[in-house]
Design an enzyme around this catalytic site. Sequence first.
Site, mmCIF file in Angstrom:
data_model
loop_
_atom_site.group_PDB
_atom_site.id
_atom_site.type_symbol
_atom_site.label_atom_id
_atom_site.label_comp_id
_atom_site.label_asym_id
_atom_site.label_seq_id
_atom_site.Cartn_x
_atom_site.Cartn_y
_atom_site.Cartn_z
ATOM 1 C CB SER A 148 -0.963 -0.050 1.192
ATOM 2 O OG SER A 148 -2.020 0.857 1.057
ATOM 3 C CG ASP A 232 -6.128 -4.478 -3.269
ATOM 4 O OD1 ASP A 232 -6.243 -3.664 -2.334
ATOM 5 O OD2 ASP A 232 -5.115 -5.172 -3.449
ATOM 6 C CG HIS A 264 -5.479 -2.990 0.671
ATOM 7 N ND1 HIS A 264 -4.904 -2.460 -0.457
ATOM 8 C CD2 HIS A 264 -4.924 -2.315 1.725
ATOM 9 C CE1 HIS A 264 -4.053 -1.510 -0.123
ATOM 10 N NE2 HIS A 264 -4.051 -1.399 1.190
#
Length: 302
Positions: A148, A232, A264
């Site tokens: 991320s 995601d 995610h």
Amino acid sequence: MEVNREDLDFAYSPSRWSKRLPADKIAEDHLQVGKEAFEKAKLQFDHELDVVYTEDNVCLNLFHPKTVMPDAPVLIYIHGGYWQLVCEGDGAHLALGLQNNGIIVVCPKYTIAPKGTMQQMVNEIRQAVVFVAKRYPKTRGIFLSGHSAGGHLAAMCLPVDWTAFGLKQDIIKGMLLFSGVFDVTPLVHTYVNKPLKMTEAEAKAVSPVKYIKESCQLSKHCKIIAAVGEHDPPAFLQQSEDYCQQLENGGMSVKYVVVPGKDHFDIVHSMSLGNKNMMTQELLKLISMCAMARPSDEVTQG
């Protein structure tokens, strides 16, 4: 067409796209799973915690396999948390998954918002690369991975002239980027920017997509894998796909992977499974391919 604030917030809220847990539970679960992995890694590895790597006393954690060669590959893993949360345990998932392969794992911290600015974080991670290169001058290769926000910070190490730091330009052999943010500008108008306080110009200045030409010129040797979870947010999938396409158009070796069934968060958790996990296999292939030949020392002499 202009997108309103509420739609942008939803588009960039990974917790609201997971199929595993409610949105208000998944971040807490992510931190708890990371803490458990961190404690397990401390038991299974020789480790050094809170090693200072900047003049401002920013620290990193080191995990060494019980048996490690002087020229062992080194993986630098950069945690996520939207640049405003410390997910210290994230790197432990990779350390656990790689523990039987003689790879050193380094997990740098960085000064998160609101205390730290985005440019400051970028600079700190670049300092971490220099620190690691000088600490392990005989390594067969340094590799970067990040999740991320950490994927973003890793990518910002591509458009760097490493010779200015006394290193060989090909210091970073490869990267595995999990669900990264490569164009930061859409986040200026979301909840994410509240502690970051970025302007449009500042967001552009720290967006990897704005440095495609420089990345391809300075890091053409570096092999990239960009992985996203099936669950995601679509905006994250699109960002990774677009970034990969631009790097590939510039001549870099790039692989874009959508991991089935993962979101995610658990795309990183599953790295602790070692060879049972597809992305751990991909990372090991990357390291094996790029670190097979013994290079000259990464730190220039003289």
